[in-house]
Scaffold this motif. Structure first.
Motif, PDB file in Angstrom:
ATOM      1  N   THR A  16      47.104  44.366  46.083  1.00  0.00           N
ATOM      2  CA  THR A  16      46.315  43.177  46.426  1.00  0.00           C
ATOM      3  C   THR A  16      45.289  42.909  45.336  1.00  0.00           C
ATOM      4  OG1 THR A  16      46.569  43.475  48.814  1.00  0.00           O
ATOM      5  CG2 THR A  16      44.649  42.224  48.079  1.00  0.00           C
ATOM      6  N   VAL A  17      45.211  41.657  44.892  1.00  0.00           N
ATOM      7  CA  VAL A  17      44.202  41.234  43.920  1.00  0.00           C
ATOM      8  C   VAL A  17      43.362  40.127  44.546  1.00  0.00           C
ATOM      9  CG1 VAL A  17      43.763  40.151  41.692  1.00  0.00           C
ATOM     10  CG2 VAL A  17      45.564  41.880  41.908  1.00  0.00           C
ATOM     11  N   ILE A  18      42.060  40.338  44.591  1.00  0.00           N
ATOM     12  CA  ILE A  18      41.125  39.370  45.182  1.00  0.00           C
ATOM     13  C   ILE A  18      40.464  38.545  44.085  1.00  0.00           C
ATOM     14  CG2 ILE A  18      39.043  39.082  46.582  1.00  0.00           C
ATOM     15  CD1 ILE A  18      39.641  41.849  47.800  1.00  0.00           C
ATOM     16  N   VAL A 233      39.587  43.531  42.183  1.00  0.00           N
ATOM     17  CA  VAL A 233      38.751  42.332  42.298  1.00  0.00           C
ATOM     18  C   VAL A 233      38.686  41.640  40.944  1.00  0.00           C
ATOM     19  CG1 VAL A 233      36.439  41.433  42.761  1.00  0.00           C
ATOM     20  CG2 VAL A 233      37.347  43.304  44.151  1.00  0.00           C
ATOM     21  N   ILE A 234      38.903  40.334  40.952  1.00  0.00           N
ATOM     22  CA  ILE A 234      38.633  39.502  39.776  1.00  0.00           C
ATOM     23  C   ILE A 234      37.447  38.630  40.144  1.00  0.00           C
ATOM     24  CG2 ILE A 234      39.493  37.721  38.221  1.00  0.00           C
ATOM     25  CD1 ILE A 234      42.306  38.715  38.732  1.00  0.00           C
ATOM     26  N   LYS A 313      39.943  48.728  40.200  1.00  0.00           N
ATOM     27  CA  LYS A 313      39.786  47.768  39.111  1.00  0.00           C
ATOM     28  C   LYS A 313      38.825  46.655  39.525  1.00  0.00           C
ATOM     29  CE  LYS A 313      42.902  49.370  36.115  1.00  0.00           C
ATOM     30  NZ  LYS A 313      42.608  49.711  34.709  1.00  0.00           N
ATOM     31  N   TYR A 314      37.831  46.417  38.677  1.00  0.00           N
ATOM     32  CA  TYR A 314      36.879  45.321  38.913  1.00  0.00           C
ATOM     33  C   TYR A 314      36.760  44.550  37.610  1.00  0.00           C
ATOM     34  CZ  TYR A 314      32.964  42.815  41.017  1.00  0.00           C
ATOM     35  OH  TYR A 314      32.155  41.841  41.561  1.00  0.00           O
ATOM     36  N   TYR A 315      37.320  43.343  37.602  1.00  0.00           N
ATOM     37  CA  TYR A 315      37.376  42.542  36.379  1.00  0.00           C
ATOM     38  C   TYR A 315      36.278  41.475  36.387  1.00  0.00           C
ATOM     39  CZ  TYR A 315      42.131  44.487  36.218  1.00  0.00           C
ATOM     40  OH  TYR A 315      43.221  45.319  36.204  1.00  0.00           O
ATOM     41  N   MET A 316      35.613  41.323  35.255  1.00  0.00           N
ATOM     42  CA  MET A 316      34.620  40.262  35.067  1.00  0.00           C
ATOM     43  C   MET A 316      35.036  39.429  33.856  1.00  0.00           C
ATOM     44  SD  MET A 316      31.107  42.374  35.954  1.00  0.00           S
ATOM     45  CE  MET A 316      31.613  43.918  35.146  1.00  0.00           C
TER      46      MET A 316
END
Length: 547
Positions: A16-18, A233-234, A313-316
């Motif tokens: 899952t990608v949020i 999370v993106i 994973k936490y993407y900014m």
């Protein structure tokens, strides 16, 4: 004879990608991108007094006063003695004047106001922040200036290329002030709603703890199948609120006893090896978040470490207001305040104004103290090389019509994020409307949908806030009927955009918005609703992610 059998290699990525968009934090009073644009437009509109403009955008008087003084100091107004005295009370008149000139050269508010008025849109409602960023980034990259008409249209003025970077710094500064105000507005009068978000982060941590405990019975600790969270999370936002809530939720899990079992600890992986300014430290010392390479070694059976670690994973991809890029060594540092509290008042990096930082933030080194005494209240020392960084060293990116080359660390994040999207089974749009000008994300999602290598992904849409909507997920004919009845809503537009990319039968929607999507019948954050949000029962039977 050696074994010559070959096996398929399919690296595991989060199921899952949020997408965490600006609408996801609207209930926390944090402005959406459109509202930030409206605020910038109105602040730059000199058809009314500065006091009136500032009061409208900064309702808190404790913040509005110092912000108004800052805009006066940055303006082309000659006389600003009283404002300078209030902003820099412990400096001589000569020092104040010198500091003013430094600020005006660094944050060219006057030029930014001129550029606001040459962008498309003749009202705050029509003005788009993306257009302003496009105008700035395109001309900064080309090293060319351009002519702008005065508001009255009676004359033209040339904007030299060297004015554009300070104008962009002024834009970043204003956005930072707006976020600072909105966050403190939330802390002051929105504690009940904020508590829902805190509990949401806590339930995400609980899910990942339980997932790790289950996988520990099946997988080796140093395998990705064990240590990588099943969600990523993106963050499309510049604010660090969700990240901070997750940091604190993980911190609570990591500090709690876990029934005699081998302790399991949770951390974030930023896909770039940036350091974090130590939150509870007394010096600018760096604290390194974990990444996959470290986790593999910590989880190795021979490591001797008395715990096991998992990372998410936490993407900014657009940067963060807490980032500082060192002008000397080029290293990236993340600032998240001075205390481990969900409601930390120091979460946002110190602004230019002493009155907004002196009650909670103190210099941690002689170098920071010297800068502070000289009126540079936003100075933070680089944890790597010791050089001073300022607010102007905050690298923010906006998805615009100009596709320039991003900084290396942003590109690195984009590369990792793209692979995560290409392998995701479930895409969650939380407060992110999938706008047509975000062509990169739309094209990556469309490519993922058509690959057909694995089962096609499903999509969940949670945008807008329709109070009359049912408290449940809409799909199939029920969803079609609802968006037909509310065709002009942001929810309906986003659902249609998602259906253009994903098969209509793979799209579901929740129209009551955030935080209602994860609240139970008692009005509190609900474990089952958070689980269904991330792992739809129809796709993940029994809420068990298949690994």
């Amino acid at each position: 004879m050696s074994d010559t059998r070959q096996f398929n290699y399919c690296p595991l990525w989060p199921e899952t990608v949020i997408f965490w968009g600006a609408g996801a934090t609207r209930a926390l009073f944090l402005r959406t991108t459109a509202e930030l644009g409206q605020a910038v437009y109105q602040l730059a509109n000199d058809s009314e007094s500065l006091d009136a403009r500032v009061a409208r955008q900064f309702p808190f008087k404790e913040i509005a006063g110092p912000v108004g003084d800052l805009f006066i100091v940055l303006s082309e107004q000659e006389e600003c003695t009283e404002s300078l005295q209030r902003l820099f009370p412990n400096m001589t008149e000569k020092q104040r004047r010198l500091r003013r000139e430094q600020l005006r050269r660094t944050y060219d508010w006057a030029t930014l106001c001129r550029l606001v008025h040459v962008c498309p849109g003749h009202s705050a409602k029509d003005f788009r922040l993306q257009d302003l960023f496009t105008l700035l980034d395109m001309h900064i990259a080309s090293h060319h200036g351009f002519y702008v008409d005065d508001p009255g249209g009676s004359s033209r003025q040339f904007v030299p290329p060297e004015y554009l970077l300070p104008a962009r710094s002024a834009l970043v500064m204003v956005i930072g002030l707006l976020h600072y105000h909105d966050y403190h507005h939330n802390l002051g009068g929105n504690t009940a709603i904020f508590k829902h978000y805190i509990d949401f982060a806590g339930l995400l941590a609980r899910l990942m703890l339980e997932e790790g405990q289950r996988l520990a019975q099946q997988k080796a600790y140093n395998e990705r199948e064990f240590y990588l969270f099943s969600y990523a999370v993106i963050s499309m936002n510049w604010d660090p609120v969700l990240l901070w809530l997750l940091f604190n939720a993980h911190n609570q899990v990591n500090d709690c006893p876990q029934n005699g079992a081998t302790p399991l600890k949770l951390f974030q992986d930023f896909s770039h090896f940036m350091g974090l300014r130590q939150v509870d430290g007394q010096t600018p010392r760096v604290w390194y978040p974990l990444n996959e390479s470290v986790v593999q070694r910590l989880n190795d059976a021979q490591s001797g470490v008395p715990c096991r670690v998992r990372v998410g994973k936490y993407y900014m991809p657009h940067g963060c207001s807490g980032w500082r890029e060192c002008p000397n060594c080029g290293k990236l540092t993340l600032y998240l305040g001075d205390e481990w509290r969900f409601d930390s008042v120091s979460l946002y990096a110190p602004p230019l104004i002493k009155a907004l930082s002196e009650n909670w933030r103190r210099p941690r080194s002689q170098e920071e103290h010297t800068a502070y005494e000289q009126g540079c209240f936003d100075a933070l020392q680089c944890a790597y090389c010791g050089a001073l960084t300022e607010l102007k060293h905050t690298p923010l990116v906006m998805q615009t019509g100009f596709k320039g080359r991003n900084a290396a660390f942003v590109e690195e994040i984009h590369h990792d994020m793209r692979i995560a999207l290409e392998n995701a089974q479930h895409i969650v749009l939380m407060g992110y409307t999938l706008p047509s000008d975000d062509a990169i994300y739309r094209s990556v999602l469309a490519a993922r949908q058509k690959r057909g290598i694995t089962k096609r992904p499903c999509c969940s849409v949670i945008v807008g806030q329709q109070e009359d909507a049912p408290d449940g997920w809409l799909a199939g004919q029920q969803l079609a009927d609802y968006i037909k009845q509310h065709s002009d809503s942001s929810f309906a537009r986003t659902v249609r955009a998602a259906q253009e990319i994903f098969s209509p039968e793979q799209v579901r929607g929740y129209a009551r918005g955030i935080p209602q999507v994860f609240l139970g019948a008692d009005g509190q954050a609900c474990y089952d609703k958070v689980s269904e949000l991330l792992y739809p029962a129809a796709r993940f039977p029994g809420h068990q992610v298949q690994r």
